[in-house]
Design a protein around this motif. Structure first.
Motif, PDB file in Angstrom:
ATOM      1  N   GLU A   1       0.587  -1.288   0.115  1.00  0.00           N
ATOM      2  CA  GLU A   1       0.084   0.175   0.020  1.00  0.00           C
ATOM      3  C   GLU A   1       0.879   1.220  -0.035  1.00  0.00           C
ATOM      4  OE1 GLU A   1      -3.843   0.030   2.063  1.00  0.00           O
ATOM      5  OE2 GLU A   1      -2.831   1.511   3.512  1.00  0.00           O
ATOM      6  N   GLY A   2       2.043   1.214   0.694  1.00  0.00           N
ATOM      7  CA  GLY A   2       2.815   2.601   0.893  1.00  0.00           C
ATOM      8  C   GLY A   2       3.549   2.880  -0.598  1.00  0.00           C
ATOM      9  N   ILE A   3       4.127   1.626  -1.098  1.00  0.00           N
ATOM     10  CA  ILE A   3       4.494   2.053  -2.370  1.00  0.00           C
ATOM     11  C   ILE A   3       3.587   2.450  -3.398  1.00  0.00           C
ATOM     12  CG2 ILE A   3       5.618   0.662  -4.427  1.00  0.00           C
ATOM     13  CD1 ILE A   3       6.867  -1.126  -2.291  1.00  0.00           C
ATOM     14  N   VAL A   4       2.321   1.908  -3.614  1.00  0.00           N
ATOM     15  CA  VAL A   4       1.411   2.360  -4.462  1.00  0.00           C
ATOM     16  C   VAL A   4       0.909   3.889  -4.115  1.00  0.00           C
ATOM     17  CG1 VAL A   4      -0.926   2.029  -5.342  1.00  0.00           C
ATOM     18  CG2 VAL A   4       0.701  -0.053  -5.073  1.00  0.00           C
ATOM     19  N   ALA A   5       0.691   4.147  -2.904  1.00  0.00           N
ATOM     20  CA  ALA A   5       0.157   5.302  -2.580  1.00  0.00           C
ATOM     21  C   ALA A   5       1.270   6.558  -2.852  1.00  0.00           C
ATOM     22  CB  ALA A   5      -0.172   5.252  -1.257  1.00  0.00           C
ATOM     23  N   ALA A   6       2.486   6.156  -2.652  1.00  0.00           N
ATOM     24  CA  ALA A   6       3.723   7.031  -2.804  1.00  0.00           C
ATOM     25  C   ALA A   6       3.891   7.208  -4.056  1.00  0.00           C
ATOM     26  CB  ALA A   6       4.924   6.325  -1.944  1.00  0.00           C
ATOM     27  N   GLU A   7       3.702   6.011  -5.036  1.00  0.00           N
ATOM     28  CA  GLU A   7       4.066   6.290  -6.348  1.00  0.00           C
ATOM     29  C   GLU A   7       2.815   7.264  -6.990  1.00  0.00           C
ATOM     30  OE1 GLU A   7       5.965   6.256  -9.983  1.00  0.00           O
ATOM     31  OE2 GLU A   7       6.603   6.078  -8.087  1.00  0.00           O
ATOM     32  N   LEU A   8       1.687   7.218  -6.506  1.00  0.00           N
ATOM     33  CA  LEU A   8       0.445   7.885  -7.139  1.00  0.00           C
ATOM     34  C   LEU A   8       0.844   9.331  -6.864  1.00  0.00           C
ATOM     35  CD1 LEU A   8      -2.664   5.540  -6.929  1.00  0.00           C
ATOM     36  CD2 LEU A   8      -1.123   6.121  -8.811  1.00  0.00           C
ATOM     37  N   TYR A   9       1.156   9.539  -5.374  1.00  0.00           N
ATOM     38  CA  TYR A   9       1.589  10.664  -4.991  1.00  0.00           C
ATOM     39  C   TYR A   9       2.779  11.548  -5.811  1.00  0.00           C
ATOM     40  CZ  TYR A   9       3.361  14.478  -2.172  1.00  0.00           C
ATOM     41  OH  TYR A   9       3.901  15.861  -1.591  1.00  0.00           O
ATOM     42  N   ARG A  10       3.606  10.726  -5.917  1.00  0.00           N
ATOM     43  CA  ARG A  10       4.627  11.184  -6.794  1.00  0.00           C
ATOM     44  C   ARG A  10       4.322  11.704  -8.318  1.00  0.00           C
ATOM     45  NH1 ARG A  10       8.768   9.777 -10.616  1.00  0.00           N
ATOM     46  NH2 ARG A  10       7.995   7.811 -10.970  1.00  0.00           N
ATOM     47  N   ARG A  11       3.519  10.902  -8.947  1.00  0.00           N
ATOM     48  CA  ARG A  11       3.198  11.122 -10.216  1.00  0.00           C
ATOM     49  C   ARG A  11       1.900  12.190 -10.305  1.00  0.00           C
ATOM     50  NH1 ARG A  11       3.774   6.594 -14.246  1.00  0.00           N
ATOM     51  NH2 ARG A  11       5.558   5.202 -13.413  1.00  0.00           N
TER      52      ARG A  11
END
Length: 175
Positions: A139-149
Motif C-alpha cells: 500500500e505504501g509503495i502504490v500510494a507514494a508512487e501515485l502521490y509522486r506522479r
C-alpha cells in the motif's frame, strides 16, 4: 488520528499552506486510478499473506480487533468503516505521503517512494514483524508512487480507503 495531529504539527511549524503537502485537487482520472490501486493492493497483499502462511504457518492476526469490531452489528460496522476505512487513511496519508514522502522526494523517487513506504510499513508493527507489514509495504509503495506522479495525496488516500474498506466489509461478512 495521530497522523492528522502530526500533520497539523508539521503544518504549523514550517509551512502554513496545504499545497506543499500535496493537499490539492486532483483529476477524476487519478480518483479512478486510486480505486483500482486499492483493489490491486488488497489482492497482492492477500497473495503475499497466503504465501507467508504456506511457508511459515498461520501468523498472529495483529488486527483481529478490527475484524471483531466490523462483526459487531450495523452500527459497529459503520463506525469501524468510518474510522478504519476513511479517517485513518486520511491521517496516515497526510503524514506518510504529504509530509514524509514530500521531504524524501527531494532526493529522488527511490528515497521518496520506497523510503516513505518502508517507514509506513514499520509504523504498522512497532513491536516487530507481523503480517500487517505485507499489506503496508504494498500500500505504501502504490500510494507514494501515485502521490509522486499526481502531485496530490488524494489518489493515495483513495488507495488506502479502498483497501481498508474492502478488508473491513469482508471481515463483517465473515462474522
Amino acid at each position: 488520528m495521530a497522523g492528522i495531529v502530526a500533520f497539523l504539527a508539521a503544518l504549523s511549524l514550517r509551512v502554513r499552506a496545504l499545497r506543499p503537502f500535496g493537499v490539492r485537487r486532483t483529476r477524476w482520472r487519478w480518483v479512478f486510478i486510486g480505486i483500482g490501486g486499492g483493489v490491486v493492493v488488497w489482492i497482492v497483499a492477500r497473495l503475499l499473506v497466503a504465501g507467508y502462511t504456506v511457508i511459515f504457518g498461520v501468523p498472529e492476526n495483529v488486527q483481529a480487533t478490527y475484524n471483531t469490531a466490523a462483526q459487531g452489528g450495523v452500527l459497529a460496522l459503520i463506525l469501524s468503516t468510518l474510522f478504519l476505512g476513511v479517517l485513518t487513511p486520511i491521517g496516515e496519508e497526510v503524514l506518510f505521503r504529504g509530509v514524509l514522502a514530500t521531504v524524501l522526494l527531494r532526493w529522488g523517487w527511490v528515497p521518496g517512494v520506497l523510503g516513505s513506504a518502508v517507514v509506513f510499513m514499520f509504523f504498522h508493527g512497532l513491536n516487530g514483524f507481523n503480517i500487517a507489514y505485507l499489506t503496508a509495504i504494498v500500500e505504501g509503495i502504490v500510494a507514494a508512487e501515485l502521490y509522486r506522479r499526481s502531485g496530490s495525496i488524494w489518489p493515495g488516500v483513495i488507495v488506502h480507503v479502498t483497501n481498508n474498506a474492502i478488508a473491513n466489509l469482508l471481515a463483517a461478512g465473515a462474522g
